[in-house]
Structure formats: structure tokens, C-alpha cells
Scaffold this active site. Structure first.
Site, PDB file in Angstrom:
ATOM      1  N   CYS A   1       6.578   5.485   8.871  1.00 17.85           N
ATOM      2  CA  CYS A   1       6.813   4.390   7.670  1.00 17.85           C
ATOM      3  C   CYS A   1       8.333   4.656   7.083  1.00 17.85           C
ATOM      4  CB  CYS A   1       5.992   4.504   6.455  1.00 17.85           C
ATOM      5  SG  CYS A   1       4.201   4.061   7.324  1.00 17.85           S
TER       6      CYS A   1
ATOM      7  N   GLU B   1       0.713  -1.191  -0.040  1.00 16.06           N
ATOM      8  CA  GLU B   1       0.036  -0.019   0.034  1.00 16.06           C
ATOM      9  C   GLU B   1       0.728   1.076   0.006  1.00 16.06           C
ATOM     10  OE1 GLU B   1      -3.304   0.439  -0.427  1.00 16.06           O
ATOM     11  OE2 GLU B   1      -2.428   2.494  -0.545  1.00 16.06           O
TER      12      GLU B   1
ATOM     13  N   LYS C   1       3.481  14.993  10.776  1.00 16.62           N
ATOM     14  CA  LYS C   1       2.927  16.086   9.669  1.00 16.62           C
ATOM     15  C   LYS C   1       1.623  16.452   9.993  1.00 16.62           C
ATOM     16  CE  LYS C   1       1.286  12.629   6.838  1.00 16.62           C
ATOM     17  NZ  LYS C   1       1.133  12.142   5.255  1.00 16.62           N
TER      18      LYS C   1
HETATM   19  P1  NAD Z   1      -1.730   0.183  12.768  1.00 17.47           P
HETATM   20  O1  NAD Z   1      -0.818  -0.184  13.897  1.00 17.47           O
HETATM   21  O2  NAD Z   1      -2.312   1.354  12.756  1.00 17.47           O
HETATM   22  O3  NAD Z   1      -2.861  -1.126  12.693  1.00 17.47           O
HETATM   23  C1  NAD Z   1      -2.718  -2.571  12.894  1.00 17.47           C
HETATM   24  C2  NAD Z   1      -3.982  -3.039  13.375  1.00 17.47           C
HETATM   25  O4  NAD Z   1      -3.830  -4.539  13.359  1.00 17.47           O
HETATM   26  C3  NAD Z   1      -4.278  -2.848  14.586  1.00 17.47           C
HETATM   27  O5  NAD Z   1      -5.596  -2.424  14.784  1.00 17.47           O
HETATM   28  C4  NAD Z   1      -4.324  -4.021  15.582  1.00 17.47           C
HETATM   29  O6  NAD Z   1      -5.053  -4.348  16.387  1.00 17.47           O
HETATM   30  C5  NAD Z   1      -4.449  -5.143  14.219  1.00 17.47           C
HETATM   31  N1  NAD Z   1      -3.898  -6.448  14.736  1.00 17.47           N
HETATM   32  C6  NAD Z   1      -2.799  -6.864  15.024  1.00 17.47           C
HETATM   33  N2  NAD Z   1      -2.708  -8.249  15.091  1.00 17.47           N
HETATM   34  C7  NAD Z   1      -3.903  -8.753  14.793  1.00 17.47           C
HETATM   35  C8  NAD Z   1      -4.525  -9.971  14.480  1.00 17.47           C
HETATM   36  N3  NAD Z   1      -3.794 -10.916  14.719  1.00 17.47           N
HETATM   37  N4  NAD Z   1      -5.768  -9.897  14.028  1.00 17.47           N
HETATM   38  C9  NAD Z   1      -6.496  -9.079  13.926  1.00 17.47           C
HETATM   39  N5  NAD Z   1      -6.020  -7.658  13.947  1.00 17.47           N
HETATM   40  C10 NAD Z   1      -4.764  -7.517  14.260  1.00 17.47           C
HETATM   41  O7  NAD Z   1      -0.771  -0.355  11.349  1.00 17.47           O
HETATM   42  P2  NAD Z   1      -1.079   0.535  10.209  1.00 17.47           P
HETATM   43  O8  NAD Z   1      -0.385   1.593  10.295  1.00 17.47           O
HETATM   44  O9  NAD Z   1      -2.380   0.430   9.696  1.00 17.47           O
HETATM   45  O10 NAD Z   1       0.121  -0.375   9.294  1.00 17.47           O
HETATM   46  C11 NAD Z   1      -0.116  -1.644   8.947  1.00 17.47           C
HETATM   47  C12 NAD Z   1       0.708  -1.973   7.836  1.00 17.47           C
HETATM   48  O11 NAD Z   1       0.813  -1.227   6.643  1.00 17.47           O
HETATM   49  C13 NAD Z   1       2.303  -1.825   8.097  1.00 17.47           C
HETATM   50  O12 NAD Z   1       3.120  -2.841   7.557  1.00 17.47           O
HETATM   51  C14 NAD Z   1       2.762  -0.532   7.676  1.00 17.47           C
HETATM   52  O13 NAD Z   1       3.899  -0.291   7.327  1.00 17.47           O
HETATM   53  C15 NAD Z   1       2.105  -0.586   6.324  1.00 17.47           C
HETATM   54  N6  NAD Z   1       1.664   0.806   5.805  1.00 17.47           N
HETATM   55  C16 NAD Z   1       1.192   1.476   6.626  1.00 17.47           C
HETATM   56  C17 NAD Z   1       0.934   2.961   5.990  1.00 17.47           C
HETATM   57  C18 NAD Z   1       0.424   4.324   6.891  1.00 17.47           C
HETATM   58  O14 NAD Z   1       0.283   5.181   6.404  1.00 17.47           O
HETATM   59  N7  NAD Z   1       0.177   3.918   8.158  1.00 17.47           N
HETATM   60  C19 NAD Z   1       0.857   3.045   4.641  1.00 17.47           C
HETATM   61  C20 NAD Z   1       1.366   2.195   3.801  1.00 17.47           C
HETATM   62  C21 NAD Z   1       1.699   1.137   4.218  1.00 17.47           C
HETATM   63  C1  UGA Z   2       4.789   7.494   3.468  1.00 17.33           C
HETATM   64  C2  UGA Z   2       4.817   7.586   1.923  1.00 17.33           C
HETATM   65  O1  UGA Z   2       4.655   8.743   1.275  1.00 17.33           O
HETATM   66  C3  UGA Z   2       3.564   6.487   1.358  1.00 17.33           C
HETATM   67  O2  UGA Z   2       3.521   6.673  -0.143  1.00 17.33           O
HETATM   68  C4  UGA Z   2       3.458   5.329   1.985  1.00 17.33           C
HETATM   69  O3  UGA Z   2       2.490   4.414   1.639  1.00 17.33           O
HETATM   70  C5  UGA Z   2       3.528   5.380   3.695  1.00 17.33           C
HETATM   71  O4  UGA Z   2       4.762   6.388   3.995  1.00 17.33           O
HETATM   72  C6  UGA Z   2       3.954   4.160   4.387  1.00 17.33           C
HETATM   73  O5  UGA Z   2       4.409   3.306   3.603  1.00 17.33           O
HETATM   74  O6  UGA Z   2       3.507   3.927   5.273  1.00 17.33           O
HETATM   75  P1  UGA Z   2       3.324   9.163   5.206  1.00 17.33           P
HETATM   76  O7  UGA Z   2       4.393   8.533   6.419  1.00 17.33           O
HETATM   77  O8  UGA Z   2       1.949   9.087   5.753  1.00 17.33           O
HETATM   78  O9  UGA Z   2       3.331   8.472   3.715  1.00 17.33           O
HETATM   79  O10 UGA Z   2       3.833  10.650   5.193  1.00 17.33           O
HETATM   80  P2  UGA Z   2       4.290  11.404   3.824  1.00 17.33           P
HETATM   81  O11 UGA Z   2       3.482  12.585   3.748  1.00 17.33           O
HETATM   82  O12 UGA Z   2       5.137  10.704   2.917  1.00 17.33           O
HETATM   83  O13 UGA Z   2       5.453  12.311   5.000  1.00 17.33           O
HETATM   84  C7  UGA Z   2       6.562  11.644   5.557  1.00 17.33           C
HETATM   85  C8  UGA Z   2       7.528  12.455   6.209  1.00 17.33           C
HETATM   86  O14 UGA Z   2       8.473  13.226   5.235  1.00 17.33           O
HETATM   87  C9  UGA Z   2       6.845  13.429   7.244  1.00 17.33           C
HETATM   88  O15 UGA Z   2       7.588  13.703   8.396  1.00 17.33           O
HETATM   89  C10 UGA Z   2       7.063  14.711   6.295  1.00 17.33           C
HETATM   90  O16 UGA Z   2       6.774  15.938   7.030  1.00 17.33           O
HETATM   91  C11 UGA Z   2       8.302  14.664   5.571  1.00 17.33           C
HETATM   92  N1  UGA Z   2       8.382  15.129   4.243  1.00 17.33           N
HETATM   93  C12 UGA Z   2       7.394  14.928   3.269  1.00 17.33           C
HETATM   94  C13 UGA Z   2       9.287  16.315   4.099  1.00 17.33           C
HETATM   95  O17 UGA Z   2       9.916  16.687   5.189  1.00 17.33           O
HETATM   96  N2  UGA Z   2       9.365  16.909   3.031  1.00 17.33           N
HETATM   97  C14 UGA Z   2       8.619  16.545   2.079  1.00 17.33           C
HETATM   98  O18 UGA Z   2       8.649  17.181   0.790  1.00 17.33           O
HETATM   99  C15 UGA Z   2       7.725  15.425   2.023  1.00 17.33           C
END
Ligand code: NAD
Ligand code: UGA
Length: 441
Positions: free
Chosen positions: A268, A156, A329
Site C-alpha cells: 500500500c 479501507e 513487516k
Molecule cells: P488482493 O490482490 O489481495 O485481492 C483482490 C482480489 O480481487 C483477488 O482475490 C482477486 O482474485 C479478486 N478479483 C479481481 N478481479 C475480480 C473480479 N472481476 N471479480 C471478482 N474478484 C476479482 O488485494 P487487497 O490487498 O485486498 O487490496 C484490495 C484493495 O484494497 C486495493 O485497492 C488496496 O489498495 C486496498 N487496500 C488494501 C489494504 C491491505 O492491507 N491489503 C488495506 C487498505 C486498502
Molecule cells: C498501511 C496503513 O497503515 C493502513 O492504514 C492502510 O489501510 C494500508 O496501508 C493500505 O492502504 O493498504 P500496511 O501496509 O498493512 O497498512 O502496514 P503498516 O503497518 O502501516 O506498515 C507499512 C510499512 O511501514 C511496513 O513496511 C512497516 O514496517 C513500515 N513502518 C511502519 C515503519 O517502518 N515504521 C513505523 O513506525 C511504522
């Protein structure tokens, strides 16, 4: 919107699971979201949502009313008849040299092994190290040699703060598969989006897993690089905004992710660059660029506190600092790896007291920083009141909207350190503020 809606199960209702589930429902599928956190599920069933994410509440409400999304803790009951099962649990930084902690992913794999039926498509949406798809396959196959199933990687790329739009209108969807069945199911899931022009890049599972880390590490590299150029601007008397524009107007470079600041944070970039470094280390592949980016970013966050101390001519002991912003952010309540928290820690260690304000993230910050020499105030004005200096750490619009005059009126001393370049230096100076920003001498 689509011919035949699919039945999808999404395990984990965090940022990614909840947004993915709600968006899959929005494009017409029937989605069951599973979480083992009972309180979260109860909150969702009561019409609330556990995170702050613009537009998500309305989307979830709409889909619940349309009966296209439901929330439960019961995986076993809901996995039957699912066309695909998405794993969207956390993969935080583990204890060993930045390695991703896969305990939640593997726990789900164990659970799935007990209840899986023939031909299930299992999709990792979580960001997982290369080879995790193979490990999940091994866990399930060793317990259940009697069933056939299909592993798929579908990382994602959404950002917090604009997650819904990022999910529904992505630059691309990456899908790693090794069977025709998985490819066909993934194609049908995303069909409403591909019909609107979204591209799917199909590849193998390992390449898909690596693509996610490569994308995050590359964006992190752009940020670390522009931050170094900002330091150069301060040294030579240049303007980083013009440098970033001058670079970004070259299509080969692009302007995105060239905004200088206090260093990248969030759940992330920091964790994924660390995990990538560990993968390289284990495989004996020299990832010198990734390594340098991690070190540069860690140093940058601490350097921001020193910038504040320098603005106060080294005299920080006993001073009160208004800290505007705690989230990593704007538009999120997430404080994981937030530069603002590092700045707060460093200033507190140097003897300052902090009046912190964030529109959404104060509770989260309080859990990490505690209350020693930090008060979490209810308004921007309370933060500024009688402070010796203001530090802007997060680019919330409410900070941007503040008039320079207001700083002048509320602060005891007219010092503003803007780590997000929200104001025009000329406007701040005109009314007698001592204004320090990033890369604009
Ligand atoms: P998060 O910690 O917000 O959510 C994880 C959820 O999974 C929690 O609600 C937890 O209770 C649940 N969970 C854990 N073990 C479980 C189980 N056995 N059964 C059912 N539920 C369970 O995590 P997130 O930020 O959503 O990230 C999830 C993944 O997606 C990570 O690998 C992260 O790197 C990736 N990712 C996150 C973002 C982002 O912006 N946060 C963007 C892209 C990818
Ligand atoms: C980032 C990626 O942008 C997503 O594509 C990815 O899915 C996600 O991580 C993930 O793998 O979880 P996110 O962490 O939500 O998303 O936030 P961003 O908007 O990318 O910012 C990340 C950090 O970089 C923040 O601290 C932001 O302030 C900083 N940033 C971003 C800068 O300092 N300068 C920039 O020009 C852009």
C-alpha cells in the site's frame, strides 16, 4: 446486534475483501463474497483461507457456521436483493509512471452494468484515484441508462497483521456519498459500530477518495522522516528511540509511525504514494513532499544492504548471510515491496549467498527472488548456522525472543545487523557480538 441485517455483496476476497466480508458478517449482516479466482473460492468453501492474517480463520469459520457468510464466483445470481455491493479488487501499480492499474475495478464495473437493478448502492472499498467513482458511474450509466444507482466511496484503513481488529474498531470510517439513499444505507451498515462509538466522516466522493491517499502518504512521510533522523543520530552519536519519544510525546506529532527501519514496504504505502504522485503530475499540482518521500524510501532500502556490506568491512564476496525476515513487516505473509527482498537482491548482487528464514513468507519471497544463491531454510537456527553475519529485516516476535547468546553460538562470525532495533545494544555487546542497529550509535 442490529435491528435489521442487510444483504451485502463484496467483490474480491483478498486482504480487504475477505476481512471486510467477515467483519460485516460479524456485526450481523448477511454477506456474499465473490471472487473470480475459482481456486480461492473452493479453498474458502472448504474451510481454508488464502492468506495469513491473525484471527481471520476463526472469524470466517464462525461466520460460515452461523450462515452469515458465503463464497461464490457467481456475481449475477447474488446481486439481486443486495442492499450494497462493495468493490474490493486490487488496484496495483500500473505500467505508466506509478499510475494505479484500474483494470480490475473497471472490469467489475462492466460486469455490474450488465446485471445491476434499480437503486443499487455501489461502494468502492478498493483504494482508487480521485475520479474513479465518476468513471465507474459513467461505465455503468452508458451501458444501462435505464437504471438508477448510487456511487459511494468507503476507503479501507486496515493494516495487514491486525486487520480484523482495525476493521472492527477503526479510528474512523470515511464515507463519500452524493445521495441520501447511499448515506442512509451506509449508516445502517455501520450502525453496530457507530452504536459502539465509532465515528463516520461523511463527505463527497472525490474528497473521500483523496482522504485515503492523503492518510497513507502522511504515514509514509512520518516513516521517511524518522529514518532520516536515524541517519542523523548515527552521524552525531544520538539515539533515535529517544528522539522519536521526544517528538512523539508532543500530542501534535504523536509517537505512532515513528519507528525507524529499513524503509516502508507492503502493498500500500509504496503503490499509493506512487499513484498520488502521478495524480499530482497529471493535474499539474506540485507534490514535492510526496515525491521526496518516494525517492528517500527507495534509496533507504538499498542503503540497508550497504550497511550490511559496511558491517563486513566491505568484504562480502563469497560470504554467507543469515537473513531473518522476508515479509514487509511482522505478522503477514506479504512480501510486496518488502525491504527484505531489496536487501537480499543487493547482497546477492554483491556476491553473497543468503540463508533466509521467515515464519510465513518464504514461498512468496521465493516466487520473486528465485533460488540463485538463496536458500529458504525451515528454522531460525538453520539460517544462523555458520553464517558470516545475521541481518534482521522483519520484526517477528520469534526473532525478538532469540537470546543474544544464540547468535553467538550459531554464527561463524559474530556480526548482527538489526534493521528493526529488536535488541539492546548493551546486551549484544556484552557477549562479544558486533552489533549494528538503526540510529543508535
Ligand atoms: P488482493 O490482490 O489481495 O485481492 C483482490 C482480489 O480481487 C483477488 O482475490 C482477486 O482474485 C479478486 N478479483 C479481481 N478481479 C475480480 C473480479 N472481476 N471479480 C471478482 N474478484 C476479482 O488485494 P487487497 O490487498 O485486498 O487490496 C484490495 C484493495 O484494497 C486495493 O485497492 C488496496 O489498495 C486496498 N487496500 C488494501 C489494504 C491491505 O492491507 N491489503 C488495506 C487498505 C486498502
Ligand atoms: C498501511 C496503513 O497503515 C493502513 O492504514 C492502510 O489501510 C494500508 O496501508 C493500505 O492502504 O493498504 P500496511 O501496509 O498493512 O497498512 O502496514 P503498516 O503497518 O502501516 O506498515 C507499512 C510499512 O511501514 C511496513 O513496511 C512497516 O514496517 C513500515 N513502518 C511502519 C515503519 O517502518 N515504521 C513505523 O513506525 C511504522
Amino acid at each position: 446486534m442490529i435491528g435489521e441485517p442487510l444483504r451485502l455483496v463484496v467483490i474480491g476476497t483478498g486482504y480487504v475483501g475477505l476481512v471486510s466480508g467477515a467483519c460485516f458478517a460479524e456485526i450481523g449482516h448477511h454477506v456474499t463474497c465473490i471472487d473470480n479466482n475459482r481456486e480461492k473460492v473452493e479453498l474458502l468453501n472448504g474451510g481454508g483461507i488464502p492468506i495469513y492474517e491473525p484471527g481471520l480463520q476463526e472469524l470466517v469459520t464462525r461466520q460460515r457456521e452461523a450462515c452469515r457468510i458465503e463464497f461464490t464466483t457467481d456475481l449475477a445470481k447474488n446481486i439481486k436483493n443486495a442492499d450494497a455491493v462493495f468493490i474490493a479488487v486490487g488496484t496495483p501499480t500500473g505500467r505508466v509512471e506509478g499510475e494505479a492499474d484500474l483494470q480490475y475495478v473497471f472490469a467489475v464495473a462492466e460486469e455490474l452494468a450488465d446485471i445491476i437493478s434499480d437503486d443499487t448502492v455501489i461502494v468502492t472499498k478498493s483504494t482508487v484515484p480521485v475520479g474513479t467513482g465518476d468513471k465507474i458511474r459513467e461505465i455503468i450509466a452508458s451501458k444501462r441508462p435505464d437504471v438508477s444507482f448510487h456511487m459511494t466511496s468507503n476507503p479501507e484503513f486496515l493494516r495487514e497483521g491486525c486487520a480484523v481488529m482495525d476493521f472492527l474498531e477503526p479510528d474512523r470510517v470515511v464515507v463519500g456519498v452524493d445521495s441520501d439513499k447511499a448515506r442512509a444505507v451506509m449508516g445502517r451498515i455501520y450502525e453496530p459500530m457507530t452504536n459502539q462509538g465509532v465515528n463516520i466522516l461523511y463527505t463527497d466522493i472525490r474528497t473521500s477518495e483523496l482522504t485515503k491517499y492523503a492518510a497513507n502518504a502522511f504515514l509514509a512521510t512520518k516513516i521517511a522522516f524518522i529514518n532520516e533522523m536515524a541517519d542523523m543520530c548515527e552521524a552525531v552519536g544520538g539515539n533515535i528511540e529517544d528522539v522519536a519519544n521526544g517528538m512523539g510525546m508532543d500530542h501534535r506529532i504523536g509517537r505512532n509511525y515513528l519507528s525507524p527501519g529499513p524503509g516502508f514496504g507492503g502493498s500500500c504505502f509504496p503503490k499509493d504514494t506512487l499513484a498520488l504522485r502521478k495524480m499530482g503530475f497529471d493535474l499539474d499540482v506540485a507534490l514535492n513532499v510526496v515525491n521526496a518521500v518516494i525517492d528517500a524510501n527507495d534509496a533507504r532500502k538499498r542503503a540497508m544492504a550497504h550497511k550490511v556490506i559496511a558491517a563486513l568491512k566491505g568484504d562480502i564476496q563469497g560470504k554467507t548471510i543469515a537473513l531473518l525476515g522476508l515479509a514487509f513487516k511482522a505478522n503477514t505473509d506479504d512480501t510486496r515491496y518488502s525491504p527484505a527482498l531489496v536487501v537480499a537482491e543487493e547482497l546477492r548482487r554483491a556476491g553473497a549467498s543468503i540463508q533466509a528464514y521467515d515464519p510465513e513468507a518464504s514461498d512468496q519471497a521465493k516466487e520473486v527472488l528465485g533460488v540463485d544463491n538463496i536458500t529458504y531454510v525451515a528454522s531460525l537456527q538453520d539460517a544462523l548456522k555458520s553464517a558470516d553475519a545475521a541481518v534482521i529485516a522483519t520484526e517477528w516476535d520469534v526473532f525478538r525472543a532469540l537470546s543474544p547468546q544464540e547468535f553467538r553460538e550459531q554464527l561463524k562470525h559474530p556480526v548482527v545487523v538489526d534493521l528493526r532495533n529488536l535488541y539492546r545494544p548493551a546486551d549484544m555487546k556484552e557477549i562479544g557480538l558486533e552489533y549494528y542497529s538503526i540510529g543508535r550509535s
